[in-house]
Design a protein around this motif. Structure first.
Motif, short mmCIF file in Angstrom:
data_model
loop_
_atom_site.label_atom_id
_atom_site.label_comp_id
_atom_site.label_asym_id
_atom_site.label_seq_id
_atom_site.Cartn_x
_atom_site.Cartn_y
_atom_site.Cartn_z
N LEU A 86 49.80 44.03 26.94
CA LEU A 86 49.71 42.25 26.85
C LEU A 86 48.68 41.62 27.56
O LEU A 86 48.40 40.62 27.39
CB LEU A 86 50.96 42.01 27.38
N ILE A 87 48.17 42.45 28.64
CA ILE A 87 47.17 41.70 29.11
C ILE A 87 45.61 42.00 28.47
O ILE A 87 44.87 40.98 28.42
CB ILE A 87 46.94 42.45 30.76
N THR A 88 45.42 43.25 28.00
CA THR A 88 44.23 43.58 27.71
C THR A 88 43.86 42.90 26.13
O THR A 88 42.54 42.37 26.05
CB THR A 88 44.31 44.93 27.46
N VAL A 89 44.70 42.98 25.50
CA VAL A 89 44.59 42.35 24.13
C VAL A 89 44.00 40.91 23.89
O VAL A 89 42.91 40.61 23.50
CB VAL A 89 45.65 42.67 22.88
N PRO A 90 44.95 40.11 24.49
CA PRO A 90 44.31 38.73 24.73
C PRO A 90 43.17 38.48 25.46
O PRO A 90 42.29 37.72 25.25
CB PRO A 90 45.52 37.86 25.60
N ALA A 91 42.84 39.11 26.73
CA ALA A 91 42.00 39.00 27.68
C ALA A 91 40.43 39.27 26.62
O ALA A 91 39.60 38.77 26.83
CB ALA A 91 41.86 39.83 28.64
N SER A 148 51.97 35.74 36.95
CA SER A 148 52.07 35.93 35.30
C SER A 148 51.22 36.29 34.78
O SER A 148 50.19 36.61 35.08
CB SER A 148 52.39 34.44 35.03
N LEU A 149 51.47 36.84 33.56
CA LEU A 149 50.61 37.48 32.79
C LEU A 149 49.29 36.65 32.38
O LEU A 149 48.20 37.02 32.33
CB LEU A 149 50.97 37.95 31.42
N ILE A 150 49.68 35.34 31.96
CA ILE A 150 48.55 34.17 31.77
C ILE A 150 47.32 34.35 32.81
O ILE A 150 46.46 34.22 32.66
CB ILE A 150 49.28 32.92 31.63
N GLY A 151 47.86 34.28 34.14
CA GLY A 151 47.22 34.16 35.26
C GLY A 151 45.91 35.41 35.12
O GLY A 151 44.82 35.10 35.29
N VAL A 152 46.57 36.60 35.17
CA VAL A 152 45.57 37.89 35.06
C VAL A 152 44.74 37.48 33.91
O VAL A 152 43.59 37.92 33.94
CB VAL A 152 46.38 39.17 34.88
N ILE A 153 45.26 37.08 32.72
CA ILE A 153 44.42 37.25 31.43
C ILE A 153 43.29 36.00 31.64
O ILE A 153 42.16 36.42 31.40
CB ILE A 153 45.36 36.70 30.39
N LEU A 154 43.66 34.82 32.12
CA LEU A 154 42.90 33.88 32.57
C LEU A 154 41.60 34.41 33.47
O LEU A 154 40.42 34.23 33.19
CB LEU A 154 43.20 32.56 33.30
N PHE A 155 41.86 35.04 34.30
CA PHE A 155 41.13 35.52 35.59
C PHE A 155 39.87 36.66 34.60
O PHE A 155 38.81 36.56 34.64
CB PHE A 155 41.95 36.29 36.64
N HIS A 156 40.54 37.37 34.05
CA HIS A 156 39.86 38.35 33.30
C HIS A 156 38.67 37.56 32.13
O HIS A 156 37.69 38.14 32.06
CB HIS A 156 40.53 39.36 32.45
N VAL A 157 39.41 36.63 31.64
CA VAL A 157 38.54 35.92 30.61
C VAL A 157 37.24 35.05 31.38
O VAL A 157 36.01 35.14 30.94
CB VAL A 157 39.36 34.96 29.88
N GLY A 158 37.68 34.53 32.39
CA GLY A 158 36.55 33.93 33.31
C GLY A 158 35.64 35.00 33.54
O GLY A 158 34.18 34.60 33.58
N PRO A 204 27.79 44.09 15.56
CA PRO A 204 27.57 45.22 16.45
C PRO A 204 27.66 44.76 17.92
O PRO A 204 28.12 45.20 18.74
CB PRO A 204 25.91 45.59 16.07
N ALA A 205 27.04 43.61 18.11
CA ALA A 205 26.99 42.99 19.64
C ALA A 205 28.41 42.60 19.77
O ALA A 205 29.08 42.85 20.90
CB ALA A 205 26.10 41.76 19.66
N ILE A 206 29.18 42.09 18.74
CA ILE A 206 30.61 41.77 19.02
C ILE A 206 31.53 43.10 19.37
O ILE A 206 32.26 43.00 20.48
CB ILE A 206 31.35 40.89 18.09
N ALA A 207 31.32 44.16 18.53
CA ALA A 207 32.06 45.31 19.01
C ALA A 207 31.54 45.84 20.11
O ALA A 207 32.63 46.37 21.00
CB ALA A 207 31.40 46.31 17.67
N ALA A 208 30.22 46.01 20.72
CA ALA A 208 30.09 46.28 21.77
C ALA A 208 30.67 45.60 23.21
O ALA A 208 31.31 46.20 23.92
CB ALA A 208 28.46 46.32 22.26
N LEU A 209 30.63 44.33 22.93
CA LEU A 209 31.22 43.44 23.99
C LEU A 209 32.73 43.64 23.98
O LEU A 209 33.39 43.60 24.99
CB LEU A 209 30.91 42.11 23.68
N GLY A 210 33.25 43.76 22.85
CA GLY A 210 34.84 44.10 22.79
C GLY A 210 35.31 45.05 23.39
O GLY A 210 36.18 45.17 24.09
#
Lengths: 285, 448
Positions: A86-91, A148-158, A204-210
């Motif tokens: 739940l954290i990894t996929v949205p992030a 919360s999950l949202i907090g961790v997700i946001l942090f990883h996105v940032g 290709p770049a999106i795959a690498a990044l993902g």
């Protein structure tokens, strides 16, 4: 090719043999620790406290899934595995989408100070996550998403974004201008252009990044250690709490660690090429 | 360039810019595309930098201005000083060793057919979490040679060169004819003479510690021309000593026990006990005292204390290298693939041997890649946290401390956010040169 003397042929044969032996020994050094973990996780728990995992070679019949059964019956562990997903996929998805939007804008749109904004983002590439732990913990506490999950997700996105913007902007900039112009002449709007032309071409770049971001978040322990609580903790944090009694609970730690490794290893072996290109592009992170 | 100008429409040709908007994007649209990224970066990365700097000048409660007190603590607090010292060790050794290994692996794998498989094996740890790697190495470094593979191998090697002793805990029982000898080991109180069998009973060896070849002890036969005797474990399970000082049915001989005959402080004869504990000494030992020398009772070698205070940091660095040498190898291998083969071949034709080719051609050509890899790893090493947190046991975690771990402790378990912020700012200062280098490199590219 000049003729080689018997002596130099012999020398190269011997050194070739030495190279092989050396690489095999090194390969064992790299494999044995992981094999040790796998075999430890497959031994009966009571055996683990008295003897080493290599004992299984003399009595292979003792291999058992007992520890895995027990572990997967433990709802703390199964919940934490779910939390990891739940954290990894949205992030990952958010970083790819938001990073693509910004990368495209930096590559193909015109606005004042564009290059300076981009360089500022590049500067953020090497900022250590440690710098943000205390400020963000206070910030999240104030707005009520600490734990919360949202907090961790946001942090990883940032912290995933600088690399995402950097990688994707550079890749999008290589898209031939004619392709974009042709689409524009066909009457495509901004969003259509982005989703129908830029994103597919950036595959290709999106795959690498993902993949890079996925592994990064999946494997994270530090950020989750601070920003999650008992209900939102991922598998890394759940296992970490067990390490303190190391020795008595290898029957939890060994299979737990192995379960946490399975998805990254599958992703790694399935997408080696993309992973390597992500790692190469990210050599500055 | 021609197409770029055509696309520019009415733009003045005097200022050709490399890339421009694809035909008329409105600024509002650009702002919308950028907004999510810039808001998140601003709130989650830029703001924390500013706040950390600000916070590092305030005291722990956050109310009073503290000046440079928090930074002073960086150099006075014992925990932080250990962390600083260890970080220096990390930054010096981990990146260089990992890069050197990566270089060696990259060059050597080109010479075997299964190079790709090897690379996969070495690169694999990059995919797993530091937590998993930490647990893996906690197992590897287990102190007990029966459980930790590192000590199992180490002790195995050690014991092939140095004999392990069989009777570490043996000692005389009640009313024993033996007493502690001055230099260690045990010695008979009385002198021995031919024709009278000697008894050398001891107790205290755990049944599973007895040598595998030990057999039921036998009372030695008297022989008037030699000294004979028995040394055995005078202990019957469940019955105590049985016959005190006498050989009972289920008691085992001390197979291989060393026995010396000592006269006036000099060893005049020596022998080893047979499997049933009996031994024979020549008549020259007549009138001597019998001594069981101390090497019989040495503690068995238990291996290296990998996670003890003195070795814990090198041990954790080794596990880091296990994880990251593959990263160095893959980047260097990519650089190596870009080196023109003609250059290497030309050097060989000129008579250079493989080492010279490596040293004088390959390494200089790879220098930029090696620099990038080393610098990347240095930044990475500054942030190392998980491995130390997981591998170092509680007892030696203070000795293994690093800045990132100390920041976590100060900020989240010792409630000293001021000092933790100072550590954060310090870490940031260390990476600023690299930040600057990245920006400079890219500015050239962006403006091409």
């Amino acid at each position: 090719m000049s003729k080689e003397s018997l002596g130099s042929r012999l020398a190269s044969f011997v050194s070739g043999g030495l190279v092989r032996v050396f690489l095999i020994v090194v390969g064992l050094f790299w494999l044995v620790p992981t094999i040790g973990l796998l075999l430890s996780s497959l031994r009966p728990p009571e055996e683990m406290t008295v003897s080493g995992w290599w004992e299984v070679f003399s009595k292979p019949s003792e291999l058992t899934f007992e520890s895995y059964d027990k572990l997967l019956g433990n709802s703390d562990i199964t919940d934490s595995i779910l939390n990891t997903v739940l954290i990894t996929v949205p992030a990952t998805v958010l970083v790819v989408v938001i990073g693509s939007l910004a990368g495209y804008a930096f590559a193909w749109m015109e606005f004042p100070g564009r290059d300076w904004w981009f360089l500022a983002v590049v500067g953020l590439l090497v900022v250590p996550v440690q710098v943000a732990l205390i400020p963000i913990a206070e910030l999240f506490g104030n707005i009520g998403i600490f734990g919360s999950l949202i907090g961790v997700i946001l942090f990883h996105v940032g912290f995933g974004l600088p690399f995402a913007v950097f990688l994707l902007r550079n890749f999008f900039a290589e898209i031939p201008r004619e392709l974009l112009e042709a689409a524009r002449l066909d009457g495509a709007g901004e969003l259509r252009l982005f989703f129908r032309v830029v994103m597919p071409l950036g595959g290709p770049a999106i795959a690498a990044l993902g993949i890079f971001q996925f592994l990064w978040v999946w494997n994270d322990m530090l950020v989750a250690l601070i920003f999650t609580d008992a209900d939102s903790q991922p598998i890394t944090v759940a296992l970490q709490t067990q390490v303190r009694q190391f020795g008595n609970n290898i029957d939890i730690l060994a299979p737990g660690a192995f379960i946490s490794m399975v998805i990254p290893l599958v992703v790694f072996f399935a997408f080696q090429r993309q992973f390597v290109s992500g790692v190469m592009a990210g050599a500055v992170k | 360039m021609a197409s770029a100008q055509a696309a520019g429409g009415g733009a003045p040709p005097a200022a050709p810019k490399s890339r421009r908007s694809v035909t008329g994007t409105r600024r509002a649209v650009a702002a919308l595309f950028l907004l999510p990224a810039l808001v998140l970066l601003g709130a989650l990365v830029v703001y924390p930098i500013g706040y950390s700097v600000f916070r590092s000048f305030y005291d722990q409660s956050g109310d009073g201005f503290a000046g440079f007190d928090n930074y002073q603590a960086l150099f006075t607090d014992d925990g932080i000083r250990t962390a600083l010292k260890n970080n220096v060790i990390w930054v010096v050794f981990a990146p260089t060793v990992a890069t050197a290994l990566g270089l060696i692996f990259a060059v050597l794998t080109e010479r075997v057919r299964w190079g790709t498989a090897f690379k996969l094996v070495v690169f694999m740890p990059m995919a797993i979490s530091m937590l998993a790697a930490g647990i893996i190495f906690r197992l590897v470094y287990d102190q007990d040679p029966d459980k930790g593979v590192a000590n199992a191998v180490w002790v195995g090697v050690h014991d092939t060169f140095a004999q392990a002793s069989a009777f570490p805990k043996a000692h005389p029982g009640r009313e024993s004819p033996l007493e502690a000898a001055p230099g260690g080991g045990f010695i008979t109180k009385a002198t021995v003479s031919a024709g009278t069998p000697v008894s050398l009973p001891l107790v205290g060896v755990a049944p599973d510690q007895m040598p595998d070849d030990a057999q039921r002890a036998v009372q030695a036969k008297a022989d008037p021309s030699e000294i004979t005797g028995t040394t055995w474990q005078d202990f019957t399970r469940g019955k105590g000593v049985g016959t005190l000082g006498g050989v009972d049915a289920s008691e085992l001989g001390y197979a291989g026990m060393k026995i010396e005959a000592v006269k006036d402080g000099k060893v005049v004869a020596a022998t080893n006990a047979a499997d049933d504990g009996t031994f024979t000494l020549p008549a020259a030992a007549e009138g001597a005292q019998l001594r069981l020398p101390p090497d019989n009772f040495k503690e068995p070698y238990n291996g290296v204390d990998w996670l003890g205070p003195s070795l814990v940091t090198p041990s954790i660095i080794a596990s880091y290298i296990w994880m990251w040498a593959g990263f160095a190898m893959v980047l260097i291998a990519a650089g190596l693939a870009g080196i023109p083969r003609d250059l290497l071949e030309a050097a060989r034709v000129d008579g250079a041997n493989e080492w010279q080719v490596f040293r004088r051609v390959t390494v200089p050509l790879l220098a930029p890649v090696l620099a990038v890899v080393t610098v990347t790893l240095m930044i990475n090493v500054l942030k190392v946290f998980d491995l130390v947190f997981i591998i170092a046991p509680g007892s030696s975690q203070d000795d293994a401390n690093v800045l990132a771990l100390e920041l976590y402790r100060k900020g989240f378990s010792e409630d000293q956010p001021g000092i933790a912020s100072a550590i954060a700012v310090f870490l940031l200062l260390l990476v600023i040169p690299v930040m600057w280098f990245n920006i400079r490199r890219l500015r050239r590219e962006v403006r091409r």
